[in-house]
Design a protein around this motif. Sequence first.
Motif, PDB file in Angstrom:
ATOM      1  N   VAL A   1      35.515  30.682  39.911  1.00  0.00           N
ATOM      2  CA  VAL A   1      36.216  30.994  39.319  1.00  0.00           C
ATOM      3  C   VAL A   1      36.714  32.687  39.781  1.00  0.00           C
ATOM      4  O   VAL A   1      35.429  33.388  40.513  1.00  0.00           O
ATOM      5  CB  VAL A   1      35.624  31.310  37.443  1.00  0.00           C
ATOM      6  N   VAL A   2      37.376  33.391  40.176  1.00  0.00           N
ATOM      7  CA  VAL A   2      37.944  34.699  40.289  1.00  0.00           C
ATOM      8  C   VAL A   2      38.325  35.567  39.418  1.00  0.00           C
ATOM      9  O   VAL A   2      39.532  35.000  38.280  1.00  0.00           O
ATOM     10  CB  VAL A   2      38.955  34.693  41.287  1.00  0.00           C
ATOM     11  N   GLN A   3      36.942  36.627  39.070  1.00  0.00           N
ATOM     12  CA  GLN A   3      37.761  37.594  38.087  1.00  0.00           C
ATOM     13  C   GLN A   3      37.023  38.290  37.810  1.00  0.00           C
ATOM     14  O   GLN A   3      36.076  38.998  38.713  1.00  0.00           O
ATOM     15  CB  GLN A   3      36.991  36.330  36.292  1.00  0.00           C
ATOM     16  N   ALA A   4      37.707  39.655  37.373  1.00  0.00           N
ATOM     17  CA  ALA A   4      36.225  41.293  37.239  1.00  0.00           C
ATOM     18  C   ALA A   4      35.647  40.655  36.518  1.00  0.00           C
ATOM     19  O   ALA A   4      34.116  41.717  36.957  1.00  0.00           O
ATOM     20  CB  ALA A   4      37.676  41.758  36.516  1.00  0.00           C
ATOM     21  N   LEU A   5      35.207  40.024  34.983  1.00  0.00           N
ATOM     22  CA  LEU A   5      34.208  39.957  34.880  1.00  0.00           C
ATOM     23  C   LEU A   5      32.827  39.208  34.738  1.00  0.00           C
ATOM     24  O   LEU A   5      33.108  38.531  36.598  1.00  0.00           O
ATOM     25  CB  LEU A   5      34.242  38.899  32.795  1.00  0.00           C
ATOM     26  N   GLY A   6      31.873  39.539  36.084  1.00  0.00           N
ATOM     27  CA  GLY A   6      30.419  39.686  36.850  1.00  0.00           C
ATOM     28  C   GLY A   6      30.836  39.444  38.212  1.00  0.00           C
ATOM     29  O   GLY A   6      30.212  40.149  39.201  1.00  0.00           O
ATOM     30  N   ASN A   7      31.660  40.427  38.138  1.00  0.00           N
ATOM     31  CA  ASN A   7      32.626  40.992  39.358  1.00  0.00           C
ATOM     32  C   ASN A   7      32.887  40.487  40.504  1.00  0.00           C
ATOM     33  O   ASN A   7      32.824  39.668  41.768  1.00  0.00           O
ATOM     34  CB  ASN A   7      31.166  41.998  40.589  1.00  0.00           C
ATOM     35  N   ALA A   8      33.198  39.175  40.311  1.00  0.00           N
ATOM     36  CA  ALA A   8      33.710  37.911  40.820  1.00  0.00           C
ATOM     37  C   ALA A   8      34.977  38.116  41.349  1.00  0.00           C
ATOM     38  O   ALA A   8      35.895  37.222  41.009  1.00  0.00           O
ATOM     39  CB  ALA A   8      33.459  36.473  39.936  1.00  0.00           C
ATOM     40  N   PHE A   9      35.468  38.553  42.664  1.00  0.00           N
ATOM     41  CA  PHE A   9      37.197  38.957  42.565  1.00  0.00           C
ATOM     42  C   PHE A   9      37.813  38.003  43.936  1.00  0.00           C
ATOM     43  O   PHE A   9      38.216  38.337  43.985  1.00  0.00           O
ATOM     44  CB  PHE A   9      36.471  40.890  42.969  1.00  0.00           C
ATOM     45  N   GLY A  10      36.536  36.844  44.251  1.00  0.00           N
ATOM     46  CA  GLY A  10      36.476  36.167  45.662  1.00  0.00           C
ATOM     47  C   GLY A  10      36.947  36.741  46.617  1.00  0.00           C
ATOM     48  O   GLY A  10      36.744  38.191  47.352  1.00  0.00           O
ATOM     49  N   ASP A  11      37.525  35.745  47.778  1.00  0.00           N
ATOM     50  CA  ASP A  11      37.822  36.851  49.512  1.00  0.00           C
ATOM     51  C   ASP A  11      39.358  36.122  49.864  1.00  0.00           C
ATOM     52  O   ASP A  11      39.195  34.871  49.486  1.00  0.00           O
ATOM     53  CB  ASP A  11      36.827  36.640  49.869  1.00  0.00           C
TER      54      ASP A  11
END
Length: 402
Positions: A263-273
């Motif tokens: 998942v890519v999302q702001a929650l958990g700072n999983a902003f992807g690449d």
Amino acid sequence: MSKGANIPVPRTPVRLALHWRHGPGVPDAWTAALLMTADGRVAPGGVVGGGRPAPGGGAVRHEGRGAGGDRTTESVHVDLPAVPAHVERVVLVALAGSGTFGAVPGLDVTVTDAAGHRELARYESRDTTTETAFVAGELYRRQGGWKFRAVGQGYAGGAGALAAAHGLAPGLLPAPSATAAPPPARPAPPSAPARPSAVTLTKAAPSVSLAKQGATTGTLHVNLNWQAPPPPRGWFARNAVPRPPLDLDLGALYEMADGTKGVVQALGNAFGDLRRPPWIHLDGDDRTGAVEGGENLTVNLDHTRDFRRVLVFVTIYEGAAGFAGLHATVTLRPQHGAPVTFSLDECDVPSPVCALALLTQGPDGLVVHREARYLVPGRASSPQRALDEAYGWGLRWTPGRK
């Protein structure tokens, strides 16, 4: 800058300007600045343009129109240190005279020093279609300083829709003056090769191939814009319980060709690449409650074949219990090719999560499917888990925060 992005600007006098290319058949446009207070309303006397005197001792003043070559410019001088303390935002808006902004080429907004010599920010708008009113960008206060946000929000309803969104009577927006006539027309340039036209997805026609839109390489920019219900007024405002600003979070579930899921999302700072797997990047989390800017997600189309499926979604982090009354538009704008847009249906269930678009592999590349599907999580279930279960992603979810 990308749509919705923001950047700090020095606390000095600056020039906020809108530029476009004039020519035969190009509608004229004119601008104004709206001085907004913390409650999202225009300050008294806070419409600057159309010959109106600037409030606050002239800290914000319309500088009029200029032209050079085939470019027209309308600019606003903003003395940031002198802006009255009750003004939180200076918003640059524009109206089209006898056409739409989709017919206005080279539309961009810049922030420069007061003399116009040093460029501090630039946003190029390339996804307008039927809009006749336009919010170009805004300067806003942030932690004692100032920032510029690239807004790029259009309104097909013209001055009336723009005024309603900012709590104004339509007549308060400036009309074009005699000095706002476009420069003399130049000969039309040779016609360019035909390009795919923009596509609006509907329930009757919910899918389109990105390859048929000319989008096989480069990036795909996914933007969500929304318009929150206006704040209560009068008796209702006095008795309303204060709510935090609306915070919508854009995200994406992905499944790669090799079976990798995430998942890519702001929650958990999983902003992807964008430069390595998952080849998807969230441009940041705009938690200001400024609905015009929306949220943005970018997909690397140079790695199209690495994807099996991508589900773009939005959740409500705070500021509302559900999507009822939130008028949202999704735009997928490829770097190469024509944009794809669609609006969300009206929500009539207590839903905090909406599946927006599903990207899957087709014969010639990725296909965009309009989902616009609201989900209601079960008891003790998160919005993300509800989304996972509905689409069979099979991830393990744990509590997270920003």
